[in-house]
Design an enzyme around this catalytic site. Structure first.
Site, PDB file in Angstrom:
ATOM      1  N   TRP A 135      29.101 -30.716   0.905  1.00  0.00           N
ATOM      2  CA  TRP A 135      27.691 -30.998   0.708  1.00  0.00           C
ATOM      3  C   TRP A 135      27.434 -32.229  -0.162  1.00  0.00           C
ATOM      4  O   TRP A 135      26.345 -32.789  -0.135  1.00  0.00           O
ATOM      5  CB  TRP A 135      27.007 -29.804   0.028  1.00  0.00           C
ATOM      6  N   ASN A 136      28.394 -32.670  -0.973  1.00  0.00           N
ATOM      7  CA  ASN A 136      28.058 -33.655  -2.021  1.00  0.00           C
ATOM      8  C   ASN A 136      27.764 -35.042  -1.463  1.00  0.00           C
ATOM      9  O   ASN A 136      26.884 -35.744  -1.957  1.00  0.00           O
ATOM     10  CB  ASN A 136      29.156 -33.712  -3.090  1.00  0.00           C
ATOM     11  N   LYS A 159      31.934 -27.999  11.280  1.00  0.00           N
ATOM     12  CA  LYS A 159      31.363 -26.933  10.472  1.00  0.00           C
ATOM     13  C   LYS A 159      30.979 -27.564   9.145  1.00  0.00           C
ATOM     14  O   LYS A 159      31.835 -27.980   8.365  1.00  0.00           O
ATOM     15  CB  LYS A 159      32.382 -25.799  10.266  1.00  0.00           C
ATOM     16  N   HIS A 160      29.678 -27.668   8.901  1.00  0.00           N
ATOM     17  CA  HIS A 160      29.237 -28.286   7.659  1.00  0.00           C
ATOM     18  C   HIS A 160      28.972 -27.222   6.604  1.00  0.00           C
ATOM     19  O   HIS A 160      28.856 -26.040   6.893  1.00  0.00           O
ATOM     20  CB  HIS A 160      27.988 -29.148   7.884  1.00  0.00           C
ATOM     21  N   GLY A 211      36.977 -30.650   0.265  1.00  0.00           N
ATOM     22  CA  GLY A 211      36.426 -29.618  -0.599  1.00  0.00           C
ATOM     23  C   GLY A 211      37.336 -29.355  -1.783  1.00  0.00           C
ATOM     24  O   GLY A 211      38.059 -30.235  -2.248  1.00  0.00           O
ATOM     25  N   SER A 212      37.312 -28.131  -2.257  1.00  0.00           N
ATOM     26  CA  SER A 212      38.049 -27.759  -3.452  1.00  0.00           C
ATOM     27  C   SER A 212      39.526 -27.549  -3.166  1.00  0.00           C
ATOM     28  O   SER A 212      39.942 -27.374  -2.011  1.00  0.00           O
ATOM     29  CB  SER A 212      37.466 -26.474  -4.036  1.00  0.00           C
ATOM     30  N   GLU A 233      41.206 -33.484   1.745  1.00  0.00           N
ATOM     31  CA  GLU A 233      40.672 -34.310   0.658  1.00  0.00           C
ATOM     32  C   GLU A 233      40.086 -33.346  -0.363  1.00  0.00           C
ATOM     33  O   GLU A 233      39.049 -32.724  -0.123  1.00  0.00           O
ATOM     34  CB  GLU A 233      39.597 -35.272   1.146  1.00  0.00           C
ATOM     35  N   LEU A 234      40.759 -33.222  -1.510  1.00  0.00           N
ATOM     36  CA  LEU A 234      40.437 -32.153  -2.439  1.00  0.00           C
ATOM     37  C   LEU A 234      39.846 -32.695  -3.735  1.00  0.00           C
ATOM     38  O   LEU A 234      39.063 -33.631  -3.715  1.00  0.00           O
ATOM     39  CB  LEU A 234      41.691 -31.301  -2.670  1.00  0.00           C
ATOM     40  N   CYS A 267      34.014 -36.502  -5.764  1.00  0.00           N
ATOM     41  CA  CYS A 267      35.447 -36.259  -5.933  1.00  0.00           C
ATOM     42  C   CYS A 267      36.134 -37.447  -6.578  1.00  0.00           C
ATOM     43  O   CYS A 267      37.157 -37.285  -7.253  1.00  0.00           O
ATOM     44  CB  CYS A 267      36.094 -35.925  -4.593  1.00  0.00           C
ATOM     45  N   GLU A 367      38.778 -30.314 -13.457  1.00  0.00           N
ATOM     46  CA  GLU A 367      37.667 -30.979 -12.782  1.00  0.00           C
ATOM     47  C   GLU A 367      36.336 -30.408 -13.257  1.00  0.00           C
ATOM     48  O   GLU A 367      36.147 -29.196 -13.306  1.00  0.00           O
ATOM     49  CB  GLU A 367      37.790 -30.819 -11.265  1.00  0.00           C
TER      50      GLU A 367
END
Length: 464
Positions: A135-136, A159-160, A211-212, A233-234, A267, A367
């Site tokens: 979402w960011n 899938k958002h 995401g995380s 991509e975390l 991120c 983080e």
């Protein structure tokens, strides 16, 4: 039978901004069947036609930028003064660049001539690419995979995030307006169980997740044993190092932006800063002065430069990190009363700058993903390098100096995917976007970004 729904709570005012039904297993099955069928024809479509359609999609999005910006602000809280730039800036820039380099990235790879033989390597599409987007930066993160995947001849199932479901719907609308054949791009609103089922489905050839770290591990578990590519991509805890020869004012202004933009929810945002002792005090003074220029408030107000965090829980997490650091001896330099909109128990959080910090504090190693940064003095390049590498993450690192040679020498030793000099918090589409350690794996953007979205097929033809 009543279907399960997901609700998007706007951080602007706490109301339900969107409510969508979650897909059922049979809907996933139908979508994957359509995708697998559509991919065969799409792969045979000329690259020129694919490029035309993708370019047209970007034009359609530009034509709706004001509506898209309003939706974006309501869904995730970014100030409206900045929301249009996600489309007019990075989204379009990346889509256009990846389209422009597609002929180069997808061309046959020649090998040296051998008498009596024709030999070359061809890049083939993988098939169905599943994109799990956050979402960011909902358009910027997703475009990195969606556009090159389609240009390479793949089809996409998106899938958002439940926080930004309208982004998926906007994509579908724009692609339909651009003339994309049915089934080549689809989206579904799915819960975690159905996402896991999609990841494991043999028709899905590749999964791109942003995401995380915890989310990345869940994706890897779902994909385990299915022999498919996964790009992750975390998280990040990106450092900046300000050398004594830096332009102090320039560095402070740009690092405030790198740390606080999007309420720190990036991120690759700057979360920790190391400054050589000779300029430490004046740098901190300049950094605080620049931070105090921010205006926290309703993101629909054009004067607002700092909006709410995405959820109250996220803001409370950052408040907890700050309080814990202060209890351990850190000094908070920003009085929240300077930002009247700051309100505990809400997503509206004042920015914070901490000194007297060290790596025994969570604020310097865990983080934060919020508008807070810790600043530490260092004596040398060697000390700064050791501290920058003292992290489980490795997405980006920035150096602030007039000495490009020193930056290159440091860059060779920094454990990170991208090294900046006098810049931060930016993705150049001509450069590979990648991370090391717990920041993930895989590579998007640049000509190299096409490699994970294609497979090589070798042709070894003997002439008689």
């Amino acid at each position: 039978m009543t279907k399960t729904t997901q609700k998007t709570i706007s951080p602007v005012d706490g109301r339900v901004y969107a409510e969508r039904e979650l897909a059922e297993p049979e809907e996933l099955e139908a979508a994957l069947a359509r995708a697998a069928k559509a991919q065969k024809a799409w792969a045979k479509t000329s690259l020129e036609e694919r490029m035309r359609i993708v370019t047209r999609m970007g034009e359609v999005m530009l034509g709706a930028v004001e509506e898209v910006a309003q939706e974006l602000t309501w869904q995730m809280g970014r100030p409206i003064r900045y929301s249009p730039k996600e489309i007019t800036g990075g989204f379009v820039e990346r889509a256009r660049y990846m389209t422009r380099v597609a002929p180069l990235a997808l061309q046959d790879v020649p090998v040296e001539e051998l008498p009596g033989f024709t030999r070359f390597i061809r890049r083939e599409p993988l098939g169905v690419v599943l994109v799990l987007a956050p979402w960011n930066y909902p358009y910027l993160t997703s475009v990195n995979t969606i556009v090159p995947a389609l240009l390479a001849g793949n089809v996409v199932l998106l899938k958002h995030s439940a926080q930004t479901p309208l982004v998926a719907e906007r994509y579908a609308w724009a692609f339909q307006e651009a003339g994309l054949p049915e089934g080549v791009f689809q989206y579904l609103h799915m819960d975690h169980d159905l996402v896991a089922r999609a990841i494991a489905d043999p028709r899905v050839a590749f999964v791109a997740f942003t995401g995380s770290v915890a989310g990345g591990r869940a994706v890897e578990r779902a994909a385990a044993g299915h022999f498919k590519g996964v790009a992750l991509e975390l998280g990040g805890k990106d450092p900046a190092y300000v050398r004594s020869d830096a332009d102090l004012e320039f560095s402070a202004v740009n690092l405030v932006d790198g740390a606080m933009f999007n309420s720190g929810q990036s991120c690759c945002g700057v979360e920790r800063i190391y400054v050589q002792e000779a300029i430490y005090e004046p740098f901190v003074e300049a950094f605080v002065a620049e931070t105090l220029k921010l205006k926290l408030g309703n993101p629909l107000d054009l004067e607002t430069t700092l909006g709410p965090m995405v959820r109250t829980e996220a803001a409370e997490f950052v408040r907890g990190q700050i309080a814990e650091a202060v209890a351990q001896g850190a000094k908070a330099l920003i009085d929240p009363r300077h930002f009247p909109a700051d309100a505990p128990g809400t997503p509206y959080l004042a920015p914070q700058v901490l000194v007297n910090v060290h790596h025994g504090m969570r604020i310097m190693v865990e983080e934060s993903f919020g508008p807070v940064v810790g600043i530490m003095p260092v004596k040398s390049d060697e000390e700064a390098l050791a501290l920058m590498n003292d992290s489980p993450y490795g997405l980006t690192a920035s150096i602030w100096s007039r000495d490009e040679g020193a930056a290159l020498a440091l860059g060779e030793a920094i454990e990170t995917g991208t090294v900046f000099l006098n810049r931060c918090d930016y993705l150049d589409p001509a450069l590979a976007w990648t991370g090391v350690k717990e920041s993930g794996r895989g590579c998007s953007l640049s000509v190299l970004g096409y490699e994970q979205l294609t497979r090589p097929k070798s042709y070894h033809l003997r002439r008689l």
